[in-house]
Motif scaffolding. Structure first.
Motif, PDB file in Angstrom:
ATOM      1  N   PRO A   3      30.873  38.645  35.066  1.00  0.00           N
ATOM      2  CA  PRO A   3      30.281  37.929  33.941  1.00  0.00           C
ATOM      3  C   PRO A   3      30.819  38.374  32.586  1.00  0.00           C
ATOM      4  CG  PRO A   3      28.840  39.702  34.570  1.00  0.00           C
ATOM      5  CD  PRO A   3      30.026  39.735  35.507  1.00  0.00           C
ATOM      6  N   ASP A   4      31.640  39.429  32.515  1.00  0.00           N
ATOM      7  CA  ASP A   4      32.034  39.950  31.203  1.00  0.00           C
ATOM      8  C   ASP A   4      33.528  39.827  30.916  1.00  0.00           C
ATOM      9  OD1 ASP A   4      32.899  41.768  33.027  1.00  0.00           O
ATOM     10  OD2 ASP A   4      32.029  43.513  32.054  1.00  0.00           O
ATOM     11  N   ASP A   5      34.203  38.881  31.571  1.00  0.00           N
ATOM     12  CA  ASP A   5      35.638  38.650  31.374  1.00  0.00           C
ATOM     13  C   ASP A   5      36.484  39.891  31.632  1.00  0.00           C
ATOM     14  OD1 ASP A   5      35.322  35.956  30.754  1.00  0.00           O
ATOM     15  OD2 ASP A   5      34.975  36.390  28.639  1.00  0.00           O
ATOM     16  N   ALA A   6      36.115  40.701  32.630  1.00  0.00           N
ATOM     17  CA  ALA A   6      36.873  41.895  32.985  1.00  0.00           C
ATOM     18  C   ALA A   6      38.232  41.496  33.549  1.00  0.00           C
ATOM     19  CB  ALA A   6      36.109  42.727  34.010  1.00  0.00           C
ATOM     20  N   TYR A   7      39.246  42.281  33.270  1.00  0.00           N
ATOM     21  CA  TYR A   7      40.601  42.047  33.767  1.00  0.00           C
ATOM     22  C   TYR A   7      40.721  42.569  35.191  1.00  0.00           C
ATOM     23  CZ  TYR A   7      45.649  42.390  34.257  1.00  0.00           C
ATOM     24  OH  TYR A   7      46.930  42.272  34.702  1.00  0.00           O
ATOM     25  N   LEU A   8      41.299  41.787  36.083  1.00  0.00           N
ATOM     26  CA  LEU A   8      41.543  42.201  37.462  1.00  0.00           C
ATOM     27  C   LEU A   8      43.007  42.597  37.582  1.00  0.00           C
ATOM     28  CD1 LEU A   8      40.662  42.499  40.410  1.00  0.00           C
ATOM     29  CD2 LEU A   8      41.212  40.093  40.731  1.00  0.00           C
ATOM     30  N   CYS A   9      43.267  43.861  37.839  1.00  0.00           N
ATOM     31  CA  CYS A   9      44.634  44.377  37.911  1.00  0.00           C
ATOM     32  C   CYS A   9      45.128  44.325  39.350  1.00  0.00           C
ATOM     33  CB  CYS A   9      44.674  45.808  37.381  1.00  0.00           C
ATOM     34  SG  CYS A   9      46.319  46.519  37.453  1.00  0.00           S
ATOM     35  N   ASP A  32      58.470  33.796  35.824  1.00  0.00           N
ATOM     36  CA  ASP A  32      57.802  34.884  36.547  1.00  0.00           C
ATOM     37  C   ASP A  32      56.302  34.875  36.332  1.00  0.00           C
ATOM     38  OD1 ASP A  32      60.138  35.832  37.651  1.00  0.00           O
ATOM     39  OD2 ASP A  32      60.482  37.294  36.056  1.00  0.00           O
ATOM     40  N   ARG A  33      55.850  34.451  35.161  1.00  0.00           N
ATOM     41  CA  ARG A  33      54.416  34.429  34.859  1.00  0.00           C
ATOM     42  C   ARG A  33      53.687  33.429  35.756  1.00  0.00           C
ATOM     43  NH1 ARG A  33      51.271  36.757  31.277  1.00  0.00           N
ATOM     44  NH2 ARG A  33      49.480  35.688  30.468  1.00  0.00           N
ATOM     45  N   LEU A  34      54.285  32.247  35.970  1.00  0.00           N
ATOM     46  CA  LEU A  34      53.682  31.248  36.849  1.00  0.00           C
ATOM     47  C   LEU A  34      53.612  31.773  38.278  1.00  0.00           C
ATOM     48  CD1 LEU A  34      52.538  28.464  37.453  1.00  0.00           C
ATOM     49  CD2 LEU A  34      54.892  27.629  37.635  1.00  0.00           C
ATOM     50  N   SER A  35      54.679  32.423  38.729  1.00  0.00           N
ATOM     51  CA  SER A  35      54.690  33.005  40.061  1.00  0.00           C
ATOM     52  C   SER A  35      53.586  34.046  40.210  1.00  0.00           C
ATOM     53  CB  SER A  35      56.058  33.640  40.333  1.00  0.00           C
ATOM     54  OG  SER A  35      56.104  34.189  41.617  1.00  0.00           O
ATOM     55  N   LYS A  40      48.376  35.569  42.547  1.00  0.00           N
ATOM     56  CA  LYS A  40      47.018  36.114  42.418  1.00  0.00           C
ATOM     57  C   LYS A  40      45.978  35.089  42.843  1.00  0.00           C
ATOM     58  CE  LYS A  40      47.933  39.581  38.911  1.00  0.00           C
ATOM     59  NZ  LYS A  40      47.546  40.130  37.606  1.00  0.00           N
ATOM     60  N   ALA A  41      46.210  33.824  42.512  1.00  0.00           N
ATOM     61  CA  ALA A  41      45.275  32.771  42.915  1.00  0.00           C
ATOM     62  C   ALA A  41      45.200  32.663  44.437  1.00  0.00           C
ATOM     63  CB  ALA A  41      45.686  31.433  42.303  1.00  0.00           C
ATOM     64  N   PHE A  42      46.372  32.710  45.107  1.00  0.00           N
ATOM     65  CA  PHE A  42      46.388  32.664  46.572  1.00  0.00           C
ATOM     66  C   PHE A  42      45.674  33.874  47.164  1.00  0.00           C
ATOM     67  CE2 PHE A  42      50.432  30.011  46.238  1.00  0.00           C
ATOM     68  CZ  PHE A  42      49.768  28.819  46.505  1.00  0.00           C
ATOM     69  N   LEU A  43      45.906  35.038  46.594  1.00  0.00           N
ATOM     70  CA  LEU A  43      45.255  36.260  47.070  1.00  0.00           C
ATOM     71  C   LEU A  43      43.738  36.142  46.945  1.00  0.00           C
ATOM     72  CD1 LEU A  43      45.496  39.334  47.918  1.00  0.00           C
ATOM     73  CD2 LEU A  43      45.264  39.794  45.491  1.00  0.00           C
ATOM     74  N   LEU A  44      43.271  35.710  45.787  1.00  0.00           N
ATOM     75  CA  LEU A  44      41.831  35.641  45.551  1.00  0.00           C
ATOM     76  C   LEU A  44      41.165  34.494  46.305  1.00  0.00           C
ATOM     77  CD1 LEU A  44      41.842  36.558  41.786  1.00  0.00           C
ATOM     78  CD2 LEU A  44      41.154  38.008  43.712  1.00  0.00           C
ATOM     79  N   ALA A  45      41.939  33.461  46.647  1.00  0.00           N
ATOM     80  CA  ALA A  45      41.388  32.363  47.450  1.00  0.00           C
ATOM     81  C   ALA A  45      41.016  32.853  48.848  1.00  0.00           C
ATOM     82  CB  ALA A  45      42.394  31.218  47.544  1.00  0.00           C
TER      83      ALA A  45
END
Length: 64
Positions: A3-9, A32-35, A40-45
């Protein structure tokens, strides 16, 4: 992360098989940024399959 916009490393593995012949998807984008964003999106999905304790701690901390 909510809920606090924490960064996920999440950083790429440095092992020999990182992304090579182990069933991982190679994302051949010029930007590279899009990749990075898509990987990360695939990982978190598939977050129920994450076993890395560092990532799991961050996710659990964000879920409080």
């Amino acid at each position: 992360m909510e809920p606090d916009d924490a960064y996920l490393c999440i950083v790429p593995s440095r092992g020999k098989s990182a992304g090579r012949g182990d069933g991982k998807v190679f994302l051949p984008f010029e930007d590279d940024r899009l990749s990075l964003i898509l990987s990360k999106a695939f990982l978190l999905a598939a977050d129920s399959e994450i076993t890395d304790e560092t990532i799991l701690r961050q996710i659990k901390r964000g879920a409080r």
